[in-house]
Design an enzyme around this catalytic site. Structure first.
Site, PDB file in Angstrom:
ATOM      1  N   SER A 196       0.826  -1.198   0.000  1.00 43.78           N
ATOM      2  CA  SER A 196       0.000   0.000   0.000  1.00 43.78           C
ATOM      3  C   SER A 196       0.868   1.259   0.000  1.00 43.78           C
ATOM      4  O   SER A 196       1.765   1.368  -0.821  1.00 43.78           O
ATOM      5  CB  SER A 196      -0.897  -0.086   1.236  1.00 43.78           C
ATOM      6  OG  SER A 196      -2.151   0.374   0.924  1.00 43.78           O
ATOM      7  N   HIS A 255      -7.456  -5.423  -1.101  1.00 38.29           N
ATOM      8  CA  HIS A 255      -6.306  -4.581  -0.806  1.00 38.29           C
ATOM      9  C   HIS A 255      -5.494  -5.158   0.350  1.00 38.29           C
ATOM     10  O   HIS A 255      -5.594  -4.701   1.498  1.00 38.29           O
ATOM     11  CB  HIS A 255      -6.828  -3.184  -0.459  1.00 38.29           C
ATOM     12  CG  HIS A 255      -5.761  -2.150  -0.347  1.00 38.29           C
ATOM     13  ND1 HIS A 255      -5.015  -1.748  -1.425  1.00 38.29           N
ATOM     14  CD2 HIS A 255      -5.314  -1.422   0.712  1.00 38.29           C
ATOM     15  CE1 HIS A 255      -4.153  -0.816  -1.027  1.00 38.29           C
ATOM     16  NE2 HIS A 255      -4.311  -0.612   0.266  1.00 38.29           N
TER      17      HIS A 255
HETATM   18  C1  GCU Z   1      -5.422   4.821   1.010  1.00 38.56           C
HETATM   19  C2  GCU Z   1      -4.736   5.593  -0.101  1.00 38.56           C
HETATM   20  C3  GCU Z   1      -3.882   4.693  -0.955  1.00 38.56           C
HETATM   21  C4  GCU Z   1      -2.927   3.920  -0.079  1.00 38.56           C
HETATM   22  C5  GCU Z   1      -3.736   3.204   0.971  1.00 38.56           C
HETATM   23  C6  GCU Z   1      -2.940   2.429   1.983  1.00 38.56           C
HETATM   24  O1  GCU Z   1      -6.384   3.962   0.466  1.00 38.56           O
HETATM   25  O2  GCU Z   1      -5.732   6.227  -0.844  1.00 38.56           O
HETATM   26  O3  GCU Z   1      -3.173   5.440  -1.904  1.00 38.56           O
HETATM   27  O4  GCU Z   1      -2.165   3.041  -0.837  1.00 38.56           O
HETATM   28  O5  GCU Z   1      -4.484   4.118   1.732  1.00 38.56           O
HETATM   29  O6  GCU Z   1      -1.811   2.780   2.315  1.00 38.56           O
HETATM   30  O7  GCU Z   1      -3.536   1.477   2.494  1.00 38.56           O
END
Ligand code: GCU
Length: 430
Positions: free
Chosen positions: A267, A412
């Site tokens: 992420s 995710h």
């Molecule tokens: C949010 C953000 C992302 C990032 C994510 C994370 O969703 O919008 O760009 O990658 O957090 O770090 O889980």
């Protein structure tokens, strides 16, 4: 607000179950800005030409890439997107406070190290835990992970230091409760003959807007400055900088093969490892998990998160150089894109790991980015995905390329079932 941001992240990443349990990551309105998920509304776009130098010279060989084009693009990423980081501090020091204790029923030798960034050892420091496979007699290759949790929260090993973490209210507290991010199975790396090391990202820089007051960036603020200059580091650069300081330690440890260090993070930390690997070529290999917008995904492709979403003042502005914020409304004038980050790793191995229902992070955008960067890998005789490839969930056909791509079925996160694939990649390329 802080509470809201972090809880969204926890929701997304904490579900370490099976693919079926993973919710789709598909918010439709973020910071008041609508989010597009329709392929036919993505629009057309032209990516900056990686293989043409600023003066128009075509890049037809690896030498021109390495000596001329790469430095040009690196400077753009640095000054526009993540921000410049300072060099290694001269006063830095290491304290190996656990010098090699048998762990995991004797399968590993464990070390714990504090890296002090300044002479004053009361603040500005990070803790590393390192597991070296006992079976390996020569210096060991390592997987260096950067984590949302303190290491004692994610590893079941009673000998670990209980450190501190930033809570949702932005306060530093003891890391004495289990984290929501699930556990790390260290055994699987040891069995593959790879050591494992992890660091808590908040040791380097806290992950919220005011974090600059407490993190390493604050230490470097010049008098008269209230925030870094537009070309100077955001939090992602700070995390990447911390990884380089860990590498500084590895270079001093004779039991570690510092020429064979892989980086992995997910992420926002997927963005951080990608940037760390690009910026610091001492890292041999990078696995960027679900790095999305501002990571490997294409910003010009209007699908899922956009620069405008990520740099909104209520969201993650502080993670980037201030320069980047100005591109929310003019992405077409950005001289770089996600494919630039991917290409800058060439010819070193890079694996992009995504999730099929992580729409917000645009897994297809990451694939297209890799396709666009593959010609740079080709200059070095290395392979990457081709325009005719079509990735599907759990398909491993694009995994074991120098520029690899793997999309799990699910959202995710990094699933437990992803690790065998990531390990196969490391076994081949590390
Ligand atoms: C949010 C953000 C992302 C990032 C994510 C994370 O969703 O919008 O760009 O990658 O957090 O770090 O889980």
């Amino acid at each position: 607000m802080k509470r809201f941001l972090l809880s969204g992240l926890l929701m997304a990443l904490s579900l370490q179950g099976t693919a079926q349990q993973q919710p789709a990551n598909r918010p439709t309105l973020v910071a008041g800005i609508p989010v597009n998920y329709q392929e036919d509304s993505v629009g057309s776009y032209v990516l900056p030409d990686l293989l043409k130098c600023a003066d128009g010279q075509p890049v037809t060989n690896a030498r021109t890439w390495t000596q001329k084009r790469r430095p040009e693009l690196l400077k753009l990423i640095e000054e526009i997107q993540f921000g410049k980081m300072p060099p290694r501090p001269t006063e830095m020091s290491f304290r190996v406070f656990d010098q090699g204790t048998p762990a995991f029923q004797g399968k590993a030798i464990r070390k714990q190290v504090t890296v002090y960034f300044t002479r004053d050892t009361s603040d500005y420091k990070m803790n590393l835990v390192i597991y070296l496979p006992k079976a390996i007699k020569q210096p060991a290759p390592l997987l260096m992970n950067i984590s949302f949790s303190a290491y004692n929260q994610i590893i079941d090993d009673p000998g670990l230091l209980v450190g501190s973490i930033w809570n949702r209210e932005g306060k530093k507290v003891r890391s004495d409760k289990p984290s929501n991010f699930g556990k790390m199975n260290v055994d699987q790396f040891l069995e593959a003959g790879i050591g494992f090391v992890t660091v808590y990202y908040g040791d380097i820089e806290p992950d919220f807007k005011e974090g600059i007051r407490y993190g390493i960036r604050g230490k470097y603020i010049k008098s008269g400055q209230t925030e870094p200059a537009p070309t100077e580091w955001g939090a992602i650069s700070a995390w990447a900088w911390g990884l380089s300081r860990a590498m500084d330690y590895f270079e001093t440890d004779k039991q570690i093969d510092s020429k064979r260090i892989a980086l992995q993070g997910a992420s926002r930390l997927g963005k951080a490892v990608l940037w760390a690997g690009i910026h610091d070529t001492r890292f041999k290999l990078v696995i960027a998990s679900i790095s999305g917008e501002g990571g490997a995904a294409l910003s010009r492709r209007n699908f899922g998160e956009t620069i405008k979403h990520i740099t909104d003042s209520t969201r993650y502005q502080y993670q980037f150089a201030t320069n980047y914020h100005t591109y929310g409304d003019k992405v077409t004038s950005l001289p770089i894109d996600g494919h630039t980050l991917v290409a800058l790793m060439a010819p070193r191995p890079l694996l992009l790991q995504t999730g099929s229902t992580d729409y917000w992070s645009d897994p297809r955008g990451e694939f297209l980015s890799a396709v666009a960067a593959a010609p740079v890998y080709k200059l070095f005789g290395e392979s990457g995905p081709q325009p005719t490839d079509t990735p599907s969930a759990n398909d491993t056909s694009l995994l074991l390329n120098h520029l690899g791509y793997f999309m799990h079925e699910g959202g995710h996160t990094v699933l437990p079932t992803d690790w065998p694939h990531l390990i196969a990649y490391m076994k081949k390329y590390l």
